[in-house]
Design a protein around this motif. Structure first.
Motif, short mmCIF file in Angstrom:
data_model
loop_
_atom_site.label_atom_id
_atom_site.label_comp_id
_atom_site.label_asym_id
_atom_site.label_seq_id
_atom_site.Cartn_x
_atom_site.Cartn_y
_atom_site.Cartn_z
N SER A 226 0.83 -1.21 0.00
CA SER A 226 0.00 0.00 0.00
C SER A 226 0.86 1.25 0.00
CB SER A 226 -1.02 -0.01 1.13
OG SER A 226 -0.39 -0.20 2.36
N THR A 248 0.12 6.05 7.26
CA THR A 248 -1.28 6.20 6.84
C THR A 248 -1.40 6.13 5.33
OG1 THR A 248 -3.22 7.63 6.85
CG2 THR A 248 -1.09 8.74 6.89
N LEU A 328 -1.43 -2.94 15.33
CA LEU A 328 -0.42 -4.02 15.30
C LEU A 328 0.97 -3.42 15.42
CD1 LEU A 328 -1.85 -5.47 12.00
CD2 LEU A 328 -2.22 -6.48 14.25
N TYR A 331 3.24 -3.65 11.96
CA TYR A 331 2.81 -3.05 10.70
C TYR A 331 3.03 -1.55 10.79
CZ TYR A 331 0.24 -2.11 6.45
OH TYR A 331 -0.08 -1.71 5.19
N ARG A 419 2.10 -5.65 3.63
CA ARG A 419 1.48 -6.42 4.72
C ARG A 419 2.27 -7.67 5.06
NH1 ARG A 419 -3.38 -3.93 5.37
NH2 ARG A 419 -2.86 -3.97 7.55
C1 ANZ Z 1 -5.43 7.23 9.03
C2 ANZ Z 1 -6.59 6.81 8.25
C3 ANZ Z 1 -7.73 7.53 7.94
C4 ANZ Z 1 -6.43 5.53 7.77
C5 ANZ Z 1 -8.69 6.93 7.19
C6 ANZ Z 1 -7.38 4.90 7.02
C7 ANZ Z 1 -8.52 5.61 6.73
P1 ANZ Z 1 -3.45 -0.58 4.54
O1 ANZ Z 1 -4.15 0.06 3.38
O2 ANZ Z 1 -3.93 -1.94 4.80
O3 ANZ Z 1 -1.94 -0.48 4.44
N1 ANZ Z 1 -2.68 1.47 10.21
C8 ANZ Z 1 -1.42 1.91 10.03
N2 ANZ Z 1 -0.57 1.25 10.83
C9 ANZ Z 1 -1.31 0.38 11.53
C10 ANZ Z 1 -1.02 -0.57 12.53
N3 ANZ Z 1 0.22 -0.76 12.98
N4 ANZ Z 1 -2.02 -1.31 13.05
C11 ANZ Z 1 -3.30 -1.14 12.61
N5 ANZ Z 1 -3.63 -0.23 11.68
C12 ANZ Z 1 -2.67 0.51 11.14
O4 ANZ Z 1 -3.86 0.23 5.85
C13 ANZ Z 1 -3.28 1.43 6.16
C14 ANZ Z 1 -4.11 2.05 7.26
O5 ANZ Z 1 -4.11 1.18 8.37
C15 ANZ Z 1 -3.49 3.35 7.70
O6 ANZ Z 1 -4.21 4.47 7.18
C16 ANZ Z 1 -3.83 3.37 9.18
O7 ANZ Z 1 -5.09 4.00 9.26
C17 ANZ Z 1 -3.93 1.92 9.55
F1 ANZ Z 1 -9.80 7.61 6.90
O8 ANZ Z 1 -4.44 6.23 8.79
B1 ANZ Z 1 -5.07 5.03 8.23
#
Ligand code: ANZ
Length: 844
Positions: A226, A248, A328, A331, A419
């Motif tokens: 991603s 993110t 996690l 990740y 992932r």
């Molecule tokens: C803010 C955010 C706003 C996100 C939003 C998503 C939607 P993929 O696409 O699977 O890579 N993330 C990041 N690190 C994480 C962790 N260690 N454990 C759990 N979740 C984590 O997923 C990326 C999204 O997973 C990232 O984008 C983060 O949430 C979350 F409207 O950031 B997001």
């Protein structure tokens, strides 16, 4: 007619193949090679219908390639380490080795009865020292290349099997074998650095043109690339740590920021280790499994700290910092910025802890006062409530523009994440390949000196202990080298390691010094066609692709990244399911049919309820034992039936009627053979032009095409057609040579499917030189055309005639065809439109 004695004939041919080593293969640089491999079985003790299908499909291909003149490698081996042996041995008070070896010999005998063209001289078994000593060498080489490391990590702990499970072995939060609810536990584990190759494994998929798309997609999703951004958040509070990085994919939603969530293992947690409430919370978290799946479906819980995080795009906005169970550690950075309006998980969390939910994306057709209410909105649209970002198109423009701004302000940078996690290969089990590592008195790990390999598994040990039996094996565990005391690593390797390179071993199974011989792998690798179940689409295939890269890494002598050039994934074998009146599963063997209705055999008053056909499984008792099928109907009938019903990639429905009719068909082919032999003996003089030769050429073309495209079910249909055609032709007194020449080709073309019967028939014809018959393209051209005849635009009939016929002659033909001629009604013809070989429209 003489009955086809399949038992005698099949046994005879199987003996011939064995004694003459018909399928024994060697490197032959002058010949094109074909490496045909089916996934090797776990030696449970009995083959099942899935094996029959898998190995029949592979065997058809191997035999076809052999007849085509390829140098074919078609080996078989045993994936013989693993938990079932240990469990079974424990239950029956046996040694896993004895149990496994006896299963292997039973299954080998069963496979032989299927008449497979296997080179048994190359048989391997992963639990034998000759195999695993090379695996230990690979392990040490990877260790030298820093592709193996040890770290303390949360693992999925199966409390029943007392072992660590890979993420993929956890299904719906439960252990794949035991079904026990999986727990989180911290352990020191050995890992293979598969994530180092994430991008390479993705790129490699692009080169695999002969793999099913669905498998490539599954691997792609598993690697899970991603694009996003890493962002630094300032932290306020009395901690030495002042910044937290998050990963993110949605930096564009930063103005919707309402909390920062950290993993309980984030470095900040060290400052909370004296906080009893935090420790309690951490404990609570360990009850959820470690897989993303378990976390996604589990309840989201948080622990509020006294820290505040500053929105990097708006210094005045400060939001609370939580520890949360859904973040996690392995990740991204183990930290997430929460945007409840646009992420469902954050939304649930915000609702629960009464946090702000600020909408910053509206769908295109909504007004600027759009507000998220019952659930998060993750779709496309336009940015709102976002200051200088307002109006940007979501997602592409908004994400790119935000990253640009964050980079300019030095608040973040573009980042790609995968992932795919490193592969934890430690198992706390006895029946596996010992990890060649020793620990000194200060618990430092050292490789076992290569000259001391193999590290042999101790035999005759007590399995009835809790946990890993090797741990209790003092005399094995403690070792002195050069006067220094060490203890051995007692974990063994995940059995997926054994199956990650077995196809290399088949190239040179007797090579003593190393896992493979380069001359042999240079010639044989990659596997040209790999065949197996789609259930291995992710794990086994990804691990194998990784393993080749790992061996090739920094290696001047070996450079193979893709082990399997072609992949074919076959469907399941299904059978109707049955239940008795008390709703207990009933197996097909416990049933009898009276006047078309099914009853319980032991109590004929009880009618059976027939359920849907499902893939054969012991739990539903809808399995059929291949051994019975082979002894009742023969291998050729079983092969014929398992191929006949549906294309190999689809599920196949097994039925008693089906196998019985395949059996009858074998007998019919045998009868046809007898008639043809009689015909040949007559030594006829006359010959009916080339009708039979033409048919044979068409048949060969069809069979060849169907073999090339894995349309094996169509081959069975082709054989039925052939039987009908030849049966009709036999009264035409064909000249002996014509008959022999054509029938011989038919028999050779059917050899891949019914090897015993076809070989026997060829023998009776005294034919010894056997190779794949080519077909004559010119014979395939049809020497007539069908012309549609229209009268006043209406179709009135079809005339079959020689191609390129002149209009005049065609009209003559029409006049002689009463059915069409009557429509002309003797009226004068006004106009004719003639499209050669296709259509004539007569206007009257
Ligand atoms: C803010 C955010 C706003 C996100 C939003 C998503 C939607 P993929 O696409 O699977 O890579 N993330 C990041 N690190 C994480 C962790 N260690 N454990 C759990 N979740 C984590 O997923 C990326 C999204 O997973 C990232 O984008 C983060 O949430 C979350 F409207 O950031 B997001």
């Amino acid at each position: 007619m003489e009955r086809y004695n399949f038992k005698e004939i099949e046994e005879k041919w199987q003996k011939i193949w064995e004694n003459e080593k018909t399928f024994s293969t060697k490197v032959n640089q002058n010949k094109k090679k074909f490496y045909c491999l089916e996934m090797f079985p776990y030696p449970s003790g009995k083959i099942h219908m899935g094996h029959v299908r898998n190995y029949t499909i592979g065997d058809v291909l191997a035999r076809y390639k052999d007849l085509q003149g390829y140098n074919v490698l078609h080996p078989m081996g045993w994936d013989s380490f693993g938990m079932p042996a240990e469990n079974a041995a424990r239950q029956n008070n046996l040694d896993p080795k004895t149990w496994t070896e006896s299963n292997i010999s039973k299954m080998k005998a069963q496979l032989k009865k299927l008449g497979l063209s296997i080179d048994w001289d190359r048989e391997i078994s992963t639990c034998s020292e000759d195999y695993y000593k090379h695996q230990q060498m690979f392990f040490l080489e990877l260790l030298e290349k820093k592709l193996v490391y040890r770290k303390e990590n949360y693992v999925n702990w199966d409390p029943v099997d007392q072992t660590v499970l890979a993420n993929e072995q956890v299904i719906d939060g439960k252990g794949w074998r035991s079904g026990a609810v999986v727990e989180r536990k911290k352990l020191n584990q050995w890992f293979l650095d598969i994530s180092k190759f994430s991008q390479d494994l993705l790129d490699g998929l692009e080169t695999l043109d002969s793999w099913p798309n669905k498998v490539k997609t599954m691997q792609k999703n598993w690697i899970g690339k991603s694009f996003g951004c890493e962002i630094s958040f300032k932290i306020e509070g009395n901690l030495p740590i002042k910044d937290v990085k998050v990963f993110t994919t949605r930096p564009d939603t930063l103005f919707g920021f309402s909390f920062l969530a950290l993993s309980v293992d984030h470095e900040i947690s060290k400052h909370f280790e004296k906080d009893q409430d935090f420790l309690k919370f951490k404990d609570e978290c360990s009850k959820t499994g470690t897989t993303e799946e378990a976390i996604a479906v589990g309840e989201k819980i948080g622990f509020k700290t006294n820290l505040m995080a500053v929105n990097p795009l708006n210094q005045n906005e400060k939001m609370p910092v939580y520890f949360a169970n859904f973040v996690l550690m392995d990740y991204g950075f183990g930290a997430v910025f929460g945007c409840p309006a646009h992420d469902q998980r954050d939304f649930d969390f915000a609702k629960k802890y009464k946090l702000k939910i600020k909408t910053v994306v509206k769908p295109k057709d909504e007004n600027d006062d759009f507000n998220v209410s019952n659930e998060a909105y993750a779709g496309p649209g336009i940015l709102i409530n976002s200051d200088f970002l307002n109006g940007l198109k979501v997602p592409n423009d908004s994400i790119n523009e935000t990253i640009k701004i964050l980079e300019e302000k030095k608040l973040g940078k573009k980042k790609t994440n995968y992932r795919l996690k490193d592969w934890g290969v430690s198992r706390q089990r006895y029946w596996g390949c010992p990890i060649p590592i020793i620990y000194d008195e200060n618990s430092n790990a050292h490789p076992v000196p290569k000259s001391m390999l193999p590290v042999k598994l101790p035999e005759n040990i007590d399995l009835n202990v809790k946990g890993n039996p090797l741990d209790n094996q003092k005399d094995w565990k403690e070792i002195t080298i050069d006067g220094k005391k060490y203890t051995r690593e007692t974990d063994t390797l995940d059995t997926f390691v054994c199956s990650s390179w077995y196809y290399l071993r088949f190239c040179s199974p007797h090579n003593e010094n190393y896992g493979f011989d380069k001359t042999e792998t240079d010639y044989w690798m990659p596997v040209d066609q790999y065949i197996g179940g789609v259930e291995h689409a992710i794990l086994h295939l990804l691990y194998s692709r990784f393993f080749m890269r790992a061996i090739s890494y920094n290696n001047k002598n070996f450079d193979i990244s893709e082990p399997f050039n072609g992949l074919f994934t076959q469907g399941m074998v299904c059978h109707e399911t049955y239940k008795d009146p008390d709703n207990n599963w009933v197996s097909p063997e416990e049933i009898i049919t009276i006047e078309g209705k099914k009853y319980l055999a032991k109590d004929k008053s009880k009618a059976i309820k027939i359920g849907p056909s499902e893939s054969m499984s012991k739990s539903k008792k809808n399995t059929i034992d291949p051994e019975n099928i082979i002894s009742n109907y023969g291998a050729d009938a079983a092969r014929l039936f398992i191929l006949s019903d549906s294309p190999p990639e689809k599920d196949v429905q097994w039925s008693e009627e089906g196998i019985a009719s395949s059996f009858k068909f074998i007998q019919k082919l045998w009868n046809l053979n007898s008639k043809i032999l009689d015909e040949i003996k007559k030594n006829n003089e006359s010959d009916f032009d080339d009708e039979i030769t033409k048919y044979t050429n068409k048949f060969l073309k069809k069979i060849t095409d169907n073999l090339e495209s894995f349309s094996y079910n169509k081959i069975i249909a082709n054989l039925h057609e052939m039987h009908t055609f030849f049966s009709k032709q036999l009264n035409k007194n064909y000249k002996k040579d014509t008959l022999v020449e054509n029938y011989k080709k038919i028999l050779i073309a059917s050899m891949p499917v019914t090897p015993h019967l076809s070989n026997e028939c060829l023998k009776l014809l005294n034919i010894n030189k056997i190779s794949w018959p080519s077909f004559d393209e010119t014979m395939l051209i049809e020497n007539f055309v069908n012309i549609v005849i229209q009268i006043n635009g209406k179709k009135r009939g079809i005339v079959q005639t020689k191609p390129e016929i002149e209009e005049e002659n065609l009209l003559k033909l029409i006049k002689s065809d009463q059915k069409i001629f009557k429509y002309l009604d003797n009226k004068p013809i006004k106009k004719k439109i003639y499209i050669k070989n296709k259509l004539l429209n007569i206007i009257i």
